[in-house]
Enzyme design. Structure first.
Site, mmCIF file in Angstrom:
data_model
loop_
_atom_site.group_PDB
_atom_site.id
_atom_site.type_symbol
_atom_site.label_atom_id
_atom_site.label_comp_id
_atom_site.label_asym_id
_atom_site.label_seq_id
_atom_site.Cartn_x
_atom_site.Cartn_y
_atom_site.Cartn_z
ATOM 1 N N SER A 158 0.594 -1.161 0.014
ATOM 2 C CA SER A 158 -0.111 -0.113 -0.008
ATOM 3 C C SER A 158 0.906 1.317 -0.036
ATOM 4 C CB SER A 158 -0.979 -0.076 1.126
ATOM 5 O OG SER A 158 -2.119 0.620 0.928
ATOM 6 N N HIS B 90 -7.414 -5.537 -0.357
ATOM 7 C CA HIS B 90 -6.293 -4.988 -0.291
ATOM 8 C C HIS B 90 -5.806 -5.385 1.034
ATOM 9 C CE1 HIS B 90 -3.879 -1.125 -0.533
ATOM 10 N NE2 HIS B 90 -4.240 -1.098 0.858
HETATM 11 C C1 GCU Z 1 -5.324 4.808 1.397
HETATM 12 C C2 GCU Z 1 -4.700 5.465 0.197
HETATM 13 C C3 GCU Z 1 -3.711 4.677 -0.481
HETATM 14 C C4 GCU Z 1 -3.016 3.944 0.072
HETATM 15 C C5 GCU Z 1 -3.603 3.080 1.459
HETATM 16 C C6 GCU Z 1 -2.781 2.533 2.440
HETATM 17 O O1 GCU Z 1 -6.265 4.046 0.899
HETATM 18 O O2 GCU Z 1 -5.777 6.268 -0.610
HETATM 19 O O3 GCU Z 1 -3.319 5.393 -1.439
HETATM 20 O O4 GCU Z 1 -2.154 2.991 -0.622
HETATM 21 O O5 GCU Z 1 -4.344 4.022 2.249
HETATM 22 O O6 GCU Z 1 -1.486 2.706 2.502
HETATM 23 O O7 GCU Z 1 -3.426 1.732 3.212
#
Ligand code: GCU
Length: 421
Positions: free
Chosen positions: A256, A397
Site C-alpha cells: 500500500s 487490499h
Molecule cells: C489509502 C490511500 C492509498 C494507500 C492506502 C494505504 O487507501 O488512499 O493510496 O495505499 O491508504 O496505505 O493503506
C-alpha cells in the site's frame, strides 16, 4: 492533519463519497504516456548507455522534483546499536536481532529499531526481505521479545495504543500479513522496521521523525514516502555491516503506501536487488493518467504530507506531469520488480498496476531481458514472471500468504536460491 475518518485502510474525507471516483473501464480518459525510451526533448534512447547516462537520470530527477521530493544522503553521525539478540528465537527456527539505528548518533534523537529474523541454521550470509510495517515491530509476530516501538503509533484496534503509544495488546495483531516461518524455512531473512520510527504518518509540517534533524524542505523537498524510503536505505546501510546478511541480495517489499515507498526506495537506491510492490496503487504502481479509483487530486488532498508540493500541480491535471508510474518501475531496471494487485482492491487500480509493468518493459528489453511476459493482464491467481513479475489475486487490499508465496518464488528465481518449497 485534515479532518478524516479512517476505515480499514481507506481514508474518506468528510463530505466525499466513493461515487465521485471512476471504476468504469469505459470511462478511463484517453491518455498518452511519456515514453520510457525517449528523452523529454524527443530524442530517442536506443542503447543501455543512453538509458543509464541520459534518460534514467532525467526520469529520476523528474520524480524527485515533481513527485516524491529530494532526500538527504546518509547522515554523517548515524550509528548502529545491537539492542537485543537471541540465537534461538521462534522455537529455534530463527536467530533474532534488534538493532537501533540512531540517525544523528544520539540515543535520544530520531532513531529506528530494526527487527531481523534469519534462519537459525543458515550457513553464510542469507538473502533478505526488507520491509516497513504499519503498526510496530511487535505486531508482526507474537514473539514476546520484540520491543514495543518508542514512536507515535496510530492504533487500529481497541487498546492497541494508549495516547498513541503502543501497548502489549498489539503484539502479533498483524501476524497474518507476515509469513515469517515460511520465509525462514525457505532460507531468507526478514528485516522489518516500524515506519513511524522514520516519520510519523500525519501532516505536521516537517517537525517530527527524522525531519527534526533537517531544515524545512522547499516545494521539491522530501515528502513522507521519500522519507520512509530514505529510512529503508539507512536500514540497508546497517545490513551492509551485518555479516549474516547478504546485502547484495536484499529485496525491498512494501504494502500500500509502503508499496509506493518500496518502489521509490528501489528507484532512488540501486543497492536494492529486487523491488516488490504489494497493492501500491496511486503514486505507486498504478498509472496516474488512468484516474481509475484513487486519483492524484484525492491522494494529495487526503495525504498532503506524502508527496512534495510540486505534485499538487497535477491534481485533475495528470497529463501535464512529465512522468507516469511506469517510469517509476523502469527506474528499477535491470533489477527485478514484482507488482501485485488484488481483485477487490479497485481503489488501487489493478489494471493500471499491470500496465505500469507492461510499459516499463521496453527498458528491460533494451538490456536483453524479458520485461513483463504477459501481453494481457493475467487471469486471477495466475502470476506472470519475467524480470518484471505481476499477479492479481482474489480478495481484498492486504498482504496474504499467497502474495508471499509468489515473492519467494520470484526471489528464488532471480537470486538463484536453491531452496526446496
Ligand atoms: C489509502 C490511500 C492509498 C494507500 C492506502 C494505504 O487507501 O488512499 O493510496 O495505499 O491508504 O496505505 O493503506
Amino acid at each position: 492533519m485534515k479532518s478524516m475518518v479512517i476505515l480499514a485502510g481507506a481514508v474518506l474525507c468528510a463530505g466525499s463519497s466513493a461515487a465521485q471516483f471512476n471504476y468504469d473501464e469505459a470511462k478511463v480518459p484517453k491518455y498518452t504516456l511519456p515514453p520510457a525510451l525517449k528523452m523529454a526533448d524527443g530524442k530517442p534512447v536506443k542503447t543501455v548507455k543512453a538509458w543509464e547516462m541520459q534518460r534514467r537520470p532525467e526520469v529520476l530527477e523528474l520524480f524527485k522534483r515533481e513527485v516524491f521530493g529530494r532526500s538527504p544522503g546518509r547522515p554523517k553521525r548515524m550509528s548502529f546499536h545491537l539492542v537485543e539478540e537471541s540465537p534461538k528465537a521462534l522455537g529455534g527456527l530463527a536467530h533474532r536481532r534488534q538493532v537501533e539505528v540512531r540517525f544523528s548518533g544520539k540515543a535520544d534523537g530520531p532513531r529506528m529499531t530494526m527487527l531481523i529474523y534469519r534462519p537459525a541454521k543458515a550457513r553464510g550470509a542469507v538473502p533478505t526481505f526488507l520491509t516497513l510495517n504499519f503498526r510496530g515491530n511487535h505486531t508482526v509476530h507474537a514473539d514476546p521479545a520484540i520491543r514495543l516501538p518508542h514512536s507515535w503509533v496510530r492504533g487500529r484496534t481497541k487498546g492497541e495504543t494508549v495516547n498513541n503509544r503502543a501497548t502489549e495488546k498489539g503484539r502479533g495483531v498483524a501476524a497474518n500479513r507476515w509469513a515469517i516461518e515460511t520465509i525462514l524455512k525457505r532460507g531468507y531473512a526478514l528485516a522489518t522496521i516500524y515506519y513511524g520510527d522514520i516519520d510519523p504518518d500525519f501532516h505536521d509540517d516537517w517537525k517530527n521523525g527524522v525531519h527534526a534533524l533537517y531544515p524545512k524542505p522547499k516545494p521539491d523537498g522530501w515528502g513522507s514516502v521519500a522519507t520512509w524510503a530514505w529510512g529503508l536505505s539507512r536500514a540497508l546501510d546497517y545490513l551492509e555491516t551485518d555479516r549474516a546478511i547478504d546485502h547484495t541480495r536484499v529485496a525491498v517489499m512494501g504494502h500500500s503506501r509502503l508499496g509506493k515507498t518500496s518502489l521509490w526506495a528501489g528507484a532512488a537506491d540501486q543497492r536494492f536487488a529486487i523491488v516488490i510492490s504489494n497493492n501500491s496503487g496511486c503514486g505507486g504502481a498504478a498509472l496516474s493518467r488512468r484516474a481509475f479509483g484513487e486519483t492524484v487530486k484525492r491522494i494529495n488532498t487526503s495525504f498532503p504530507h506524502w508527496f512534495n508540493d510540486n505534485f499538487l500541480k497535477y491534481n485533475d491535471n495528470e497529463n501535464a506531469c512529465p512522468v507516469d508510474q511506469h517510469l517509476l518501475v523502469a527506474l528499477a531496471a535491470p533489477r527485478p520488480v514484482y507488482i501485485a494487485s488484488a481483485v477487490e482492491d479497485r481503489w488501487a487500480d489493478p489494471r493500471g498496476e499491470f500496465l505500469s509493468g507492461k510499459h516499463a518493459s521496453p527498458v528491460y528489453e533494451l538490456y536483453g531481458l524479458p520485461g513483463l511476459p504477459a501481453s494481457k493482464q493475467p487471469a486471477v491467481n495466475t502470476p506472470s514472471m519475467g524480470t518484471i513479475g505481476y499477479h492479481v489475486r482474489t480478495g481484498k487490499h492486504d498482504v496474504t500468504n499467497y502474495d508471499w508465496a509468489q515473492y519467494l518464488t520470484f526471489a528464488d528465481k532471480h537470486f538463484k536460491t536453491k531452496n526446496k518449497k
